[in-house]
Scaffold this active site. Structure first.
Site, short mmCIF file in Angstrom:
data_model
loop_
_atom_site.label_atom_id
_atom_site.label_comp_id
_atom_site.label_asym_id
_atom_site.label_seq_id
_atom_site.Cartn_x
_atom_site.Cartn_y
_atom_site.Cartn_z
N ARG A 54 -0.21 -5.39 -13.69
CA ARG A 54 -1.05 -6.55 -14.77
C ARG A 54 -1.89 -7.55 -13.51
O ARG A 54 -3.43 -7.92 -13.90
CB ARG A 54 -1.09 -6.63 -15.82
CG ARG A 54 0.59 -8.14 -15.45
CD ARG A 54 1.04 -7.93 -16.42
NE ARG A 54 2.87 -7.36 -16.23
CZ ARG A 54 2.61 -6.11 -16.80
NH1 ARG A 54 1.98 -5.64 -17.74
NH2 ARG A 54 3.41 -4.84 -15.87
N THR A 55 -1.17 -7.88 -12.62
CA THR A 55 -2.03 -9.20 -11.86
C THR A 55 -3.49 -8.53 -10.69
O THR A 55 -4.14 -8.95 -11.31
CB THR A 55 -0.94 -9.60 -11.26
OG1 THR A 55 0.09 -10.08 -12.13
CG2 THR A 55 -1.51 -11.24 -10.34
N LYS A 83 1.36 -1.89 11.47
CA LYS A 83 0.98 -1.28 12.82
C LYS A 83 1.81 -2.96 13.60
O LYS A 83 1.39 -3.00 14.64
CB LYS A 83 -0.75 -0.98 13.11
CG LYS A 83 -0.92 0.07 12.67
CD LYS A 83 -2.10 0.37 12.89
CE LYS A 83 -2.97 1.16 12.41
NZ LYS A 83 -4.68 0.78 12.39
N ARG A 104 -0.74 -11.22 -2.88
CA ARG A 104 0.46 -11.09 -3.39
C ARG A 104 1.31 -10.45 -2.47
O ARG A 104 1.18 -9.47 -1.18
CB ARG A 104 0.97 -10.28 -4.66
CG ARG A 104 2.09 -9.90 -4.68
CD ARG A 104 2.65 -9.34 -6.52
NE ARG A 104 2.36 -10.24 -7.06
CZ ARG A 104 2.66 -10.07 -8.83
NH1 ARG A 104 3.17 -9.28 -9.25
NH2 ARG A 104 2.11 -11.15 -9.35
N HIS A 132 3.48 -18.69 -8.53
CA HIS A 132 3.20 -17.99 -9.58
C HIS A 132 1.64 -18.70 -10.26
O HIS A 132 1.79 -18.41 -11.03
CB HIS A 132 3.33 -16.82 -10.00
CG HIS A 132 2.69 -15.67 -10.72
ND1 HIS A 132 1.24 -15.24 -10.11
CD2 HIS A 132 3.39 -14.18 -10.81
CE1 HIS A 132 0.98 -14.16 -10.88
NE2 HIS A 132 2.21 -13.54 -10.82
C1 NCD Z 1 5.76 -11.48 -13.29
C2 NCD Z 1 5.41 -12.03 -11.10
O1 NCD Z 1 5.06 -11.12 -11.09
O2 NCD Z 1 6.27 -12.62 -11.25
N1 NCD Z 1 4.78 -11.36 -13.40
C3 NCD Z 1 3.38 -10.77 -13.60
O3 NCD Z 1 2.37 -11.22 -12.34
N2 NCD Z 1 2.66 -11.48 -14.79
C4 NCD Z 1 6.95 -12.18 -13.94
C5 NCD Z 1 7.71 -10.63 -13.72
O4 NCD Z 1 7.42 -9.82 -12.36
O5 NCD Z 1 8.97 -10.49 -13.52
#
Ligand code: NCD
Length: 303
Positions: A54-55, A83, A104, A132
């Site tokens: 989703r992100t 690498k 990420r 986050h």
């Molecule tokens: C969260 C994350 O990645 O920290 N998810 C997200 O970004 N929507 C929460 C999770 O993974 O539990």
């Protein structure tokens, strides 16, 4: 001014700057047509060194809906990290290609390391168990839309408060508003880290084991997934994974105007029967995540 800035942790922006992002997100939501070309000719990189659906998709949807384009990877084995390239070098190279970067990474602190060498606006899309901040903007927008204000709220955070980066970012961000009270609900092993609690200066908090007890008088219940991937010992995860399950029965104990949030993905911690409850706002929250990222991209690009 947010133009050219980075977003690494949830308090990198002032309360006023956050307000300006949330306001723009609401404007975009009410009139998305107006914004379909604002990022024409602009390029976003999504560097995802850790799995995400989703992100990453919400960043990509956000940039596409603004008329911009996206390049990147969703699997670190497809990058030159395999690498032996350093993170700094990856960022220095990618920033030659694009106008803005979201990343990420599984390592806590990787985001500030990357931002430090990025000449282009850099957005932390989650670094290990640390922070986050774009999820926090999403959470704040959802709270504001449902509760009118971000002041005077009692918020329970439940589940994996040790490894959950969303609750670390959100607690810090919410502690800057007026008359906020937190109730941290977790097993002993997954308590909110001391470091995070120390940063909540001036904000009242209590710690509880029982969700039934905590749910009775809160305005917001923020449920979280037990973060399987962060456990060293899988047996420990198995023992703790079903510590809390929000179901209809527990919802009956809550206030009529309480709202339930969850950053998703959910595993077992919210029974699907709760989805029909009008107080369940986690899918709306996912929608708002896209608008807030659209607003953030526009602000950091100075558009
Ligand atoms: C969260 C994350 O990645 O920290 N998810 C997200 O970004 N929507 C929460 C999770 O993974 O539990």
């Amino acid at each position: 001014m947010l133009r050219g800035r980075h977003l690494v942790k949830s308090d990198d922006f002032t309360v006023e700057e956050i307000e300006s992002v949330l306001e723009l997100a609401m404007q975009i939501k009410s009139n998305p047509e107006k914004y379909i070309k604002v990022c024409e000719g602009k390029l976003l990189a999504t560097l995802f060194f850790e799995p995400s659906t989703r992100t990453r998709l919400s960043f990509e949807a956000a940039m596409n809906r603004l008329g911009g384009r996206v390049i990147g990877f969703s699997d670190p084995s497809a990058s030159s990290a395999t690498k032996g390239e350093s993170l700094e070098d990856t960022i220095k190279v990618v920033s030659q290609y694009v106008d803005i970067i979201s990343m990420r990474h599984p390592i806590s602190g990787a985001a500030s390391q990357a931002a430090a060498v990025s000449p282009k606006p850099f957005i932390n899309a989650g670094d290990g168990k640390n922070q986050h901040p774009t999820q926090t903007l999403t959470d704040l927008l959802t709270i504001k839309a449902n509760k009118a204000s971000l002041d005077n709220l009692k918020i329970a955070m439940c589940g994996d408060l040790k490894y959950g980066r969303t609750v670390h970012s959100l607690a810090k961000a919410m502690s800057r508003y007026k008359n906020i009270e937190f109730v941290f609900v977790s097993p002993k092993e997954l308590e909110m880290p001391q470091k995070v609690k120390e940063e909540l200066v001036g904000t009242k908090y209590s710690e509880k084991r029982s969700l039934e007890e905590a749910i009775k008088d809160v305005d917001i219940l923020y449920m979280t997934r037990i973060q399987k991937e962060r456990f060293d010992d899988i047996k420990e995860y198995e023992r703790l994974k079903d510590s809390y399950i929000l179901d209809r029965e527990k919802m009956n104990l809550a206030k009529k105007d309480m709202i339930v949030l969850h950053p998703l993905p959910r595993v077992n911690e919210i029974a699907t029967e709760v989805d029909q409850d009008p107080r369940a706002k986690y899918f709306q929250q996912a929608e708002y995540g896209m608008y807030v990222r659209m607003a953030l991209i526009m602000k950091l690009l100075g558009l």
